[in-house]
Scaffold this active site. Sequence first.
Site, PDB file in Angstrom:
ATOM      1  N   TYR A   1     -25.021  38.116  14.971  1.00 32.04           N
ATOM      2  CA  TYR A   1     -23.947  38.938  14.384  1.00 32.04           C
ATOM      3  C   TYR A   1     -24.527  40.063  13.522  1.00 32.04           C
ATOM      4  CZ  TYR A   1     -21.561  34.805  16.002  1.00 32.04           C
ATOM      5  OH  TYR A   1     -21.132  33.777  16.796  1.00 32.04           O
TER       6      TYR A   1
ATOM      7  N   GLU B   1     -21.142  25.601  22.394  1.00 31.23           N
ATOM      8  CA  GLU B   1     -21.226  27.071  22.456  1.00 31.23           C
ATOM      9  C   GLU B   1     -21.939  27.637  21.230  1.00 31.23           C
ATOM     10  OE1 GLU B   1     -17.129  28.204  22.610  1.00 31.23           O
ATOM     11  OE2 GLU B   1     -16.886  27.590  24.692  1.00 31.23           O
ATOM     12  N   PRO B   2     -23.190  27.280  21.026  1.00 31.44           N
ATOM     13  CA  PRO B   2     -23.876  27.801  19.844  1.00 31.44           C
ATOM     14  C   PRO B   2     -24.187  29.283  19.982  1.00 31.44           C
ATOM     15  CG  PRO B   2     -25.418  26.641  21.251  1.00 31.44           C
ATOM     16  CD  PRO B   2     -24.066  26.445  21.866  1.00 31.44           C
ATOM     17  N   GLY B   3     -24.028  29.995  18.894  1.00 34.29           N
ATOM     18  CA  GLY B   3     -24.449  31.397  18.822  1.00 34.29           C
ATOM     19  C   GLY B   3     -25.544  31.504  17.779  1.00 34.29           C
TER      20      GLY B   3
ATOM     21  N   TYR C   1     -18.685  38.924   5.028  1.00 36.93           N
ATOM     22  CA  TYR C   1     -18.575  37.477   4.808  1.00 36.93           C
ATOM     23  C   TYR C   1     -19.133  37.042   3.456  1.00 36.93           C
ATOM     24  CZ  TYR C   1     -17.849  37.212   9.893  1.00 36.93           C
ATOM     25  OH  TYR C   1     -17.385  37.370  11.174  1.00 36.93           O
TER      26      TYR C   1
ATOM     27  N   GLY D   1     -20.240  25.663  15.456  1.00 35.00           N
ATOM     28  CA  GLY D   1     -20.146  25.179  14.083  1.00 35.00           C
ATOM     29  C   GLY D   1     -21.529  24.876  13.548  1.00 35.00           C
TER      30      GLY D   1
ATOM     31  N   ARG E   1     -22.775  41.316   7.695  1.00 34.77           N
ATOM     32  CA  ARG E   1     -22.482  39.972   7.178  1.00 34.77           C
ATOM     33  C   ARG E   1     -22.431  39.893   5.645  1.00 34.77           C
ATOM     34  NH1 ARG E   1     -24.565  35.806   7.617  1.00 34.77           N
ATOM     35  NH2 ARG E   1     -22.835  34.501   8.285  1.00 34.77           N
TER      36      ARG E   1
ATOM     37  N   CYS F   1     -21.749  56.088   2.956  1.00 37.50           N
ATOM     38  CA  CYS F   1     -20.866  56.520   1.867  1.00 37.50           C
ATOM     39  C   CYS F   1     -19.809  55.450   1.647  1.00 37.50           C
ATOM     40  CB  CYS F   1     -20.272  57.878   2.197  1.00 37.50           C
ATOM     41  SG  CYS F   1     -21.539  59.125   2.097  1.00 37.50           S
ATOM     42  N   GLU F   2     -20.244  54.317   1.247  1.00 37.57           N
ATOM     43  CA  GLU F   2     -19.413  53.120   1.031  1.00 37.57           C
ATOM     44  C   GLU F   2     -20.149  52.256   0.027  1.00 37.57           C
ATOM     45  OE1 GLU F   2     -16.585  52.278   2.578  1.00 37.57           O
ATOM     46  OE2 GLU F   2     -16.561  53.822   4.143  1.00 37.57           O
TER      47      GLU F   2
HETATM   48  C1  LIG Z   1     -15.077  30.169  20.683  1.00 37.06           C
HETATM   49  C2  LIG Z   1     -16.366  30.328  19.990  1.00 37.06           C
HETATM   50  N1  LIG Z   1     -17.411  29.621  20.435  1.00 37.06           N
HETATM   51  C3  LIG Z   1     -18.630  29.744  19.846  1.00 37.06           C
HETATM   52  C4  LIG Z   1     -18.830  30.580  18.774  1.00 37.06           C
HETATM   53  C5  LIG Z   1     -20.200  30.680  18.178  1.00 37.06           C
HETATM   54  O1  LIG Z   1     -20.236  30.298  16.863  1.00 37.06           O
HETATM   55  P1  LIG Z   1     -21.612  30.251  16.074  1.00 37.06           P
HETATM   56  O2  LIG Z   1     -22.242  31.583  16.228  1.00 37.06           O
HETATM   57  O3  LIG Z   1     -21.292  29.926  14.695  1.00 37.06           O
HETATM   58  O4  LIG Z   1     -22.464  29.223  16.722  1.00 37.06           O
HETATM   59  C6  LIG Z   1     -17.763  31.316  18.271  1.00 37.06           C
HETATM   60  C7  LIG Z   1     -17.963  32.203  17.108  1.00 37.06           C
HETATM   61  O5  LIG Z   1     -17.149  32.930  16.663  1.00 37.06           O
HETATM   62  C8  LIG Z   1     -16.488  31.198  18.901  1.00 37.06           C
HETATM   63  O6  LIG Z   1     -15.445  31.897  18.467  1.00 37.06           O
END
Ligand SMILES: Cc1ncc(COP(=O)(O)O)c(C=O)c1O
Length: 377
Positions: A350, A253-255, A296, A216, A292, A322-323
């Site tokens: 992403y 779980e940051p991405g 989004y 989040g 994105r 072609c979009e």
């Molecule tokens: C289960 C879970 N954990 C972590 C994340 C990572 O989210 P973010 O990239 O926003 O930190 C996601 C993203 O879809 C997710 O589905």
Amino acid sequence: MDASKLLNIASEYGTPLYVYDAELIRKQYHELQEAFSGFSHQIHYAMKANENPEILKIIKNLGGGIDAVSPNEIRRALAVGFTKEEIVFTPSCPDFDELSFAFDQGIHVHIGATEYLPFILKNYPDVKIGLRINPGNAIEGNQKIATAHNNSKFGIPINQIDQILDFVGQGLQVDSLHLHTGSDVKSWQDLARSVDAIFDFSKHFSKLKYIDLGSGFKVKYHKTDPDIDLKSYAGYIENKLKTISNPLTIKFEPGKFLVSEAGVLLVKANVVKQGYSKKFVGVNSGFHHLIRPMYYDAYHKIINLSNPSGTTEKYDVVGQLCEEDTFAYDRDLPQVRMGDILAILNAGAYGFSLSSDYNMRDKPKQILVDKDMIKLI
Ligand SMILES: Cc1ncc(COP(=O)(O)O)c(C=O)c1O
């Protein structure tokens, strides 16, 4: 990274090209560690954001773990050197075979539906599992990436607690709870409501080792976006932990927080063309490289690296598929000339991981810059 360095990289490797700055990933990681230093925590990088092995190695060297969502992600994390204990598996709607794969590897799984529990009890009675719950938390912001409201496919609705306890009575071993409120969550108070819900829910389980609060953590795509208030969020969790007797570890779980700002997508203006009323910059990219903005409606800042002091003009920046693959509508940019190199910012998360070879066009190359080192990854 300064413009001249990016332009040199673009001229050496060609465009389209993703360029990642390793030091920025480390900075973001340390920022999270620092914010959560008041309690026992672990950071599991959500590798779906960018699964490049060299990026994973950076996380590994920082001491982080992995949040994987598919068997292939698990395989890659293991190949890079993460131990099974450092990986959590949080799949969405997995096949039984996928669960078996993870259990057989000894990897901890977060289960997101009570419908899987009979299979686990029957086939893996000794395995300890995590439950991914859905607290029914409606939040502000982009609903495509809100994942814990009561119309979301993700997680177990908390009103299924009686069913869960029934399975626990039959021997199901639950040692952790998980939730993920959503991506890019606007306010930490929305995250805090999920914290309330999962701590309440945790009272049903006496053998918990950790609570995984997912992510989040937002980044600033637009200059008017608010910063995430990590300090307040961390303080809230810390106070919550004081209300329970069991010393739990908190996992995150940051991405995107870790890798988004570290990445730029360099593209070339193939053509600058006049429409009826609009001027279009047609670049050698599209949603097959960075989806994105289209998927989004995400804002990504764009810089004209080749002509930073040109007079400002308004353009739609479009791709070559072609979009309708528009990166930006009515965007003010220093005059763009055919052949100019543009940098699309905040593209490390992403971006490549959602790319494809649609229209049979190649994916971009990827470059890692680590201080003075520049390498194709
Ligand atoms: C289960 C879970 N954990 C972590 C994340 C990572 O989210 P973010 O990239 O926003 O930190 C996601 C993203 O879809 C997710 O589905």
